[in-house]
Design a protein around this motif. Structure first.
Motif: not given
Ligand SMILES: *Cc1c(COP(=O)(O)O)cnc(C)c1O
Ligand code: SF4
Length: 321
Positions: A45-72
């Protein structure tokens, strides 16, 4: 099981994220739903954005970026099904997709887009058992998923009993994310199941990526697992911004070792669509593991591997000399 956190607005409120993040979180969660276990929802609840656990589970706009070679389906799971929910890639071992459900949704998951509903073994269990009976070369069953511990103990016990009835099977393994995200799942019923099966000692492979995940409640759950006599191993994924330093990896290995867990695999990221921002290049991974080799006993250095569709085993990444 206490309720998990699945609503983006709820997450923004409980984790005190800036309101401006809600749109990105909502869009990412529309592709792969948000899910954080009650245990982590509370702890972070009070962890900073760069907490290694937060980063694993917090959805982010970065996920919407398509990159060559990354597939279903980066690991070719769709091509290696023996029967519904049963995958065989490697000699002697078959993996059961026991259920689609997981205690958390790891944002880097290679099964983000896996067609779980069709493939989950609970829906095709008799066919999966028939396939195992028909092929005595398979001696080990790996309960995986999703997460097999999403099933209630009674359902798991029925599965294990059915497997015990197949004489050619000699080993049972469980791949799970529960102990490190929902430690209360390691209850007396589960312990009884693990210690009471003819497959004992069962190998339990814990998914864990950072030493901070081994908080006191998780450590207690791991000790309960050890007390069953299970062989405890870990697997981790090398993730940018989570565990991509030698110190973080060494701390994870040390913390696992202190709990009697042998670090087994360190996976290079599977190149699944939406996870490009987590990738650590192979050369950097090699340097990190070489660093570990220079400061830890060999049994605390995980094997650096990558999964290449069609290969007969996970491919060890050469560390050089
Ligand atoms: C990783 C994996 C296994 C287990 O591999 P080990 O090297 O024995 O740990 C088995 N089956 C599948 C489909 C896998 O992806
Ligand atoms: S627990 Fe495993 S299968 Fe489930 S979301 Fe995380 S990485 Fe994927």
């Amino acid at each position: 099981m206490p309720p998990s956190l699945t609503d983006p607005a709820d997450l923004v409120r409980r984790w005190r994220r800036p309101a401006g993040e809600l749109a990105g979180i909502t869009a990412a969660a529309a592709r792969f739903p948000l899910k954080v276990s009650a245990h982590l929802a509370r702890l972070l609840a009070d962890a900073p954005a760069d907490d290694p656990r937060v980063r694993q589970f917090l959805p982010s706009a970065d996920e919407l970026v398509e990159r060559e070679g990354f597939v279903a389906d980066p690991v070719g799971d769709a091509r290696v099904q023996l029967a519904g929910g049963l995958l065989q890639k490697y000699r002697g071992r078959a993996l059961v997709v026991a259920t689609a459900a997981c205690p958390v949704h790891c944002r880097y998951c290679f099964r983000r887009e896996y067609p779980y509903a069709d493939a989950s073994a609970v829906n095709h269990w008799p066919a999966a058992l028939d396939a195992l009976r028909a092929d005595p070369s398979v001696v080990e069953v790996i309960l995986s998923g999703g997460d097999p511990l999403s099933l209630p103990n009674a359902a798991l016990a029925r599965m294990v009993r059915d497997l015990e009835g197949i004489p050619s099977l000699t080993r049972l393994r469980i791949h799970t994310r529960f102990p490190t995200t929902s430690p209360e799942r390691v209850d007396a019923g589960l312990a009884e199941l693990l210690s009471g099966t003819r497959f004992a000692p069962v190998a339990v492979v814990l998914h864990v990526n950072h030493a901070t995940e081994l908080d006191p409640e998780v450590a207690a759950a791991v000790r309960r697992l050890r007390a069953t006599g299970a062989v405890l191993l870990s697997q981790s994924v090398l993730l940018r911004g989570v565990n991509d330093t030698e110190d973080a990896l060494a701390a994870l290995s040390e913390a696992l070792g202190a709990l009697g867990v042998v670090p087994y695999y360190l996976h290079l990221l599977d190149r699944v669509r939406g996870a490009a921002h987590f990738e650590v290049p192979e050369a950097e991974a090699v340097a990190l593991v070489r660093g570990l080799t220079g400061r830890l006993p060999g049994y605390l250095v995980p094997r650096l591997v990558r999964e290449i569709a069609g290969e007969p085993a996970k491919t060890a990444v050469a560390l050089g000399t």
